[in-house]
Design an enzyme around this catalytic site. Sequence first.
Site, short mmCIF file in Angstrom:
data_model
loop_
_atom_site.label_atom_id
_atom_site.label_comp_id
_atom_site.label_asym_id
_atom_site.label_seq_id
_atom_site.Cartn_x
_atom_site.Cartn_y
_atom_site.Cartn_z
N LEU A 46 -113.63 1.49 52.14
CA LEU A 46 -112.38 0.93 52.64
C LEU A 46 -111.79 0.04 51.56
O LEU A 46 -112.52 -0.65 50.84
CB LEU A 46 -112.64 0.09 53.89
CG LEU A 46 -112.81 0.82 55.23
CD1 LEU A 46 -113.31 -0.15 56.28
CD2 LEU A 46 -111.50 1.45 55.66
N ASP A 47 -110.47 0.01 51.44
CA ASP A 47 -109.82 -0.90 50.51
C ASP A 47 -110.18 -2.34 50.87
O ASP A 47 -110.43 -2.65 52.05
CB ASP A 47 -108.30 -0.73 50.56
CG ASP A 47 -107.86 0.67 50.13
OD1 ASP A 47 -108.65 1.35 49.46
OD2 ASP A 47 -106.74 1.06 50.47
N PRO A 48 -110.22 -3.26 49.88
CA PRO A 48 -110.55 -4.66 50.19
C PRO A 48 -109.67 -5.26 51.29
O PRO A 48 -110.14 -6.06 52.11
CB PRO A 48 -110.34 -5.37 48.85
CG PRO A 48 -110.63 -4.31 47.83
CD PRO A 48 -110.09 -3.04 48.43
N ALA A 50 -108.46 -3.77 53.85
CA ALA A 50 -108.72 -3.14 55.14
C ALA A 50 -109.91 -3.76 55.86
O ALA A 50 -110.85 -4.25 55.25
CB ALA A 50 -108.95 -1.64 54.95
N ALA A 127 -109.35 2.69 47.01
CA ALA A 127 -110.76 2.45 46.70
C ALA A 127 -111.45 3.70 46.15
O ALA A 127 -112.64 3.66 45.86
CB ALA A 127 -111.49 1.97 47.96
#
Length: 316
Positions: A46-48, A50, A127
């Site tokens: 997951l993106d930071p 998110a 990511a």
Amino acid sequence: MARRRKGRPVNGVILIDKPTGITSNDTLQKVKRIYFAEKAGHTGALDPLATGMLPICLGEATKFSQFLLDSDKRYRVVAKLGERTNTSDSDGEVVQTREVKVDRGQLERCIAKFRGTTDQIPSMFSALKYQGRPLYEYAREGIEVPRESRKITVYSIELLRFEGHEVEMEVHCSKALTFVRLPTILGEMLGCGAHVTYLRRTGVSNYPYENMVTIEDLEALLEQAHREERAPRELLDPLLMPMDSAVQDLPEVNMIPELADHVLHGQPVQVFGAPQDGIVRMTSGDERLFIGVGHIDDDGRVAPKRLVVFRDEEEK
């Protein structure tokens, strides 16, 4: 002398509710430490920015993490119209501001165009990895790297809320969708620009949302175990999902223990009632003990593909 293992052979899947501002790998390392696990792996970063469901596989379950990586996902996303940022999300700097002249009907028509299968080039601020590093690390250094377009499928996308300049949507999609791209594209379709302000993954495969736990939950249980002078596994391990939960969508082939023993030694076997082709989930005996994932070979036999390694109790 046998080399001492770093960690214990705990097997299963823990559903972590990842907080914002932390990478998926940092989350993984914290869980691995709390469980004192010998092996651990997550099932798609997951993106930071998110939050939400991040299944983490421990021990033998890591062998089956790819199946979760390939599974469908569900998200809730909030976008702000009228502002475009250099990262496509609220972590970046606003690089363009435009007037918002959008009504609900226009918005719903544009959103509907995302349904179906299309090609997408991943955002530099996702990511996804290139040569072992997340794309967003290159982007923060001002470096652009080549990315191949990928087929993505949006099974459903629903408008939940449209207030002022904020748009909230719920999306059910395939694995490849890069979410910071969706609001950016939507903003350009509407002629006003947009960026992500909130992103939460609410589902991976068929895992129940209510089974998620936070890192704080796990740390509290660890502290409780130390306080009560109990083995941490007594409190932590009941939270684990079975390792075959990662492959629940595969057809099951149940076999007698004698055949399972052949499979566990790498030999294909003939099983009555098995599918004619494809990947299968293999179980043994009346208790349906999960022994791994197999495939149907050219002779119609069940052949091992990924096997669970069973250890004696004294090793645990």
